[in-house]
Design a protein around this motif. Structure first.
Motif, PDB file in Angstrom:
ATOM      1  N   ALA A  84       0.839  -1.206   0.000  1.00 27.63           N
ATOM      2  CA  ALA A  84       0.000   0.000   0.000  1.00 27.63           C
ATOM      3  C   ALA A  84       0.874   1.255   0.000  1.00 27.63           C
ATOM      4  N   GLN A  85       1.916   1.238   0.827  1.00 28.56           N
ATOM      5  CA  GLN A  85       2.814   2.396   0.913  1.00 28.56           C
ATOM      6  C   GLN A  85       3.504   2.656  -0.422  1.00 28.56           C
ATOM      7  N   LEU A  86       4.063   1.607  -1.002  1.00 22.14           N
ATOM      8  CA  LEU A  86       4.874   1.796  -2.206  1.00 22.14           C
ATOM      9  C   LEU A  86       4.023   2.120  -3.428  1.00 22.14           C
ATOM     10  N   SER A  87       2.818   1.600  -3.469  1.00 17.41           N
ATOM     11  CA  SER A  87       1.957   1.879  -4.632  1.00 17.41           C
ATOM     12  C   SER A  87       1.180   3.174  -4.443  1.00 17.41           C
ATOM     13  N   GLY A  88       1.076   3.620  -3.186  1.00 18.91           N
ATOM     14  CA  GLY A  88       0.279   4.823  -2.912  1.00 18.91           C
ATOM     15  C   GLY A  88      -1.212   4.568  -3.044  1.00 18.91           C
TER      16      GLY A  88
ATOM     17  N   GLU B 116      10.964  -3.628   1.159  1.00 21.36           N
ATOM     18  CA  GLU B 116      10.625  -2.460   0.328  1.00 21.36           C
ATOM     19  C   GLU B 116      11.226  -2.600  -1.072  1.00 21.36           C
ATOM     20  N   ASP B 117      12.500  -2.980  -1.135  1.00 19.43           N
ATOM     21  CA  ASP B 117      13.143  -3.132  -2.451  1.00 19.43           C
ATOM     22  C   ASP B 117      12.473  -4.236  -3.255  1.00 19.43           C
ATOM     23  N   ILE B 118      12.143  -5.318  -2.566  1.00 20.23           N
ATOM     24  CA  ILE B 118      11.532  -6.457  -3.260  1.00 20.23           C
ATOM     25  C   ILE B 118      10.174  -6.054  -3.836  1.00 20.23           C
TER      26      ILE B 118
ATOM     27  N   ALA C 132       9.060  -3.014  -4.339  1.00 18.81           N
ATOM     28  CA  ALA C 132       9.176  -1.908  -5.303  1.00 18.81           C
ATOM     29  C   ALA C 132       9.450  -2.437  -6.707  1.00 18.81           C
ATOM     30  N   THR C 133      10.324  -3.460  -6.822  1.00 19.98           N
ATOM     31  CA  THR C 133      10.626  -3.974  -8.166  1.00 19.98           C
ATOM     32  C   THR C 133       9.426  -4.747  -8.723  1.00 19.98           C
ATOM     33  N   ALA C 134       8.710  -5.443  -7.847  1.00 23.01           N
ATOM     34  CA  ALA C 134       7.501  -6.152  -8.305  1.00 23.01           C
ATOM     35  C   ALA C 134       6.461  -5.139  -8.796  1.00 23.01           C
ATOM     36  N   TRP C 135       6.275  -4.068  -8.027  1.00 21.05           N
ATOM     37  CA  TRP C 135       5.273  -3.047  -8.380  1.00 21.05           C
ATOM     38  C   TRP C 135       5.640  -2.389  -9.715  1.00 21.05           C
TER      39      TRP C 135
END
Ligand code: UFG
Length: 323
Positions: free
Chosen positions: A261-265, A304-306, A308-311
């Motif tokens: 949720a955080q990384l996708s906003g 987070e890195d994992i 983020a790359t998936a997103w």
């Protein structure tokens, strides 16, 4: 090296093929595309559409490609399905895999690298989990992988086949080009990201009454590129044996959803469901052996890195691969 990669059109295989090619190897991908995708095969690799059930085809392909190393990813890998249809798992993962093992011995292949799983340990008594824990799988999927490990031990003893077997924890994330697209998606991160993409109204949390701090299952997520790098290190002469591949940090289902949720906003609605049969509460690796013996050094250990790359990959491939 000339490397023969079964399952090179699948999620983990596709990224490993990319990394092998980047490292200067020559790669032949052998895949029946039952789970994999043709467009997930790096165009620099040679592709053979074939099934491991076809003993003669496998044997010929290994000889023709003058194979020095085999990396064997091709397998069925769904715990739940294996509890419904065990024969599918023993036939494909064990019997058909044996055709590849025999082909490797006949062609005097120097190294055999096998994708095993932490599911071979079953429900562990101690945490984090190192390679010396007893292996007591609780489903046919884990059992089929353990049976292949056993065959490798005997093939090493009798035929001298040098092997590395990696027991993966939870593979996740994406490279810039290749990511996770299963035809039937059961994995947590891609299913949560589908909600962020607006493709599903909600995701599900399977079990909220586990003996963990927030009541949900804990897993050790490992970046797919780090996983691939371990396979390249395994090709070096003298590297052999069984290795766990994980980061040694556990994240709960709720923590994964929160990170997505955080990384996708995007807000993510999660619905609490009963436990999914066969899920151990907590699986976290002690991967010190891979660090010390292989010189493995994960570059993307944080969740987070994992994610983020998936997103990033899912945003650019909202429908996954086209084939
Ligand atoms: N989960 C949910 N909701 C979902 C999907 C999963 O709550 O929509 C939960 C599961 O119950 C589990 C956790 O999230 O607790 C992770 O589930 P995954 O399906 O993503 O992964 P698994 O841990 O079940 O299995 C994966 C691979 C197996 C491998 C295993 C080793 O799919 O092949 O890791 O741990 F054996």
């Amino acid at each position: 090296m000339n490397v023969f990669v079964t399952g090179g059109a699948g999620y983990i295989g596709s990224v490993c093929v990319e990394e092998l090619l980047n490292a200067g190897n020559t790669v032949t991908v052998f895949d029946n595309l039952s789970e994999g995708h043709r467009s997930a095969v790096d165009p620099r690799a040679k592709f053979i559409l074939g099934d491991l059930a076809d003993r003669e085809l496998v044997a010929r392909a290994v000889v023709d490609a003058q194979v020095e190393a085999v990396i064997h990813f091709a397998a069925h890998a769904l715990v739940g399905e294996s509890m419904q249809n065990p024969g599918k798992y023993f036939r494909n993962n064990v019997a058909h895999g044996l055709n590849l093992l025999d082909a490797a011995v006949a062609a005097r292949v120097r190294k055999f690298v096998f994708s095993s799983t932490c599911a071979t340990y079953g429900v562990p008594e101690t945490m984090p989990m190192d390679e010396s824990l007893p292996q007591r799988p609780v489903n046919p999927y884990g059992e089929s992988k353990l049976m292949f490990e056993t065959m490798l031990r005997w093939y090493h003893q009798i035929h001298g086949l040098e092997f590395v077997a990696f027991r993966y924890f939870n593979a996740a994330g994406a490279s810039r080009k290749f990511g996770e697209h299963h035809r039937i998606e059961t994995h947590l991160i891609p299913n949560v990201l589908k909600v962020a993409l607006g493709q599903r109204p909600q995701c599900e949390i399977f079990g909220t009454d586990y003996p963990t701090p927030d009541g949900t299952c804990i897993r050790d997520y490992i970046h797919i590129v780090d996983l691939a790098q371990a396979h390249i290190l395994a090709l070096a002469p003298g590297k052999a044996g069984f290795f766990n591949l994980g980061n040694g940090s556990g994240y709960s289902v709720r923590e994964v959803i929160q990170t997505c949720a955080q990384l996708s906003g995007q807000p993510i609605t999660a619905v609490e469901q009963p436990r999914r049969p066969g899920d151990p509460p907590r699986l976290v690796a002690a991967a010190g052996k891979a660090l010390s013996e292989l010189g493995w050094q994960p570059k993307f250990p944080s969740l987070e890195d994992i994610v983020a790359t998936a997103w990033d990959w899912h945003k650019r491939h909202p429908a996954g691969y086209r084939d």
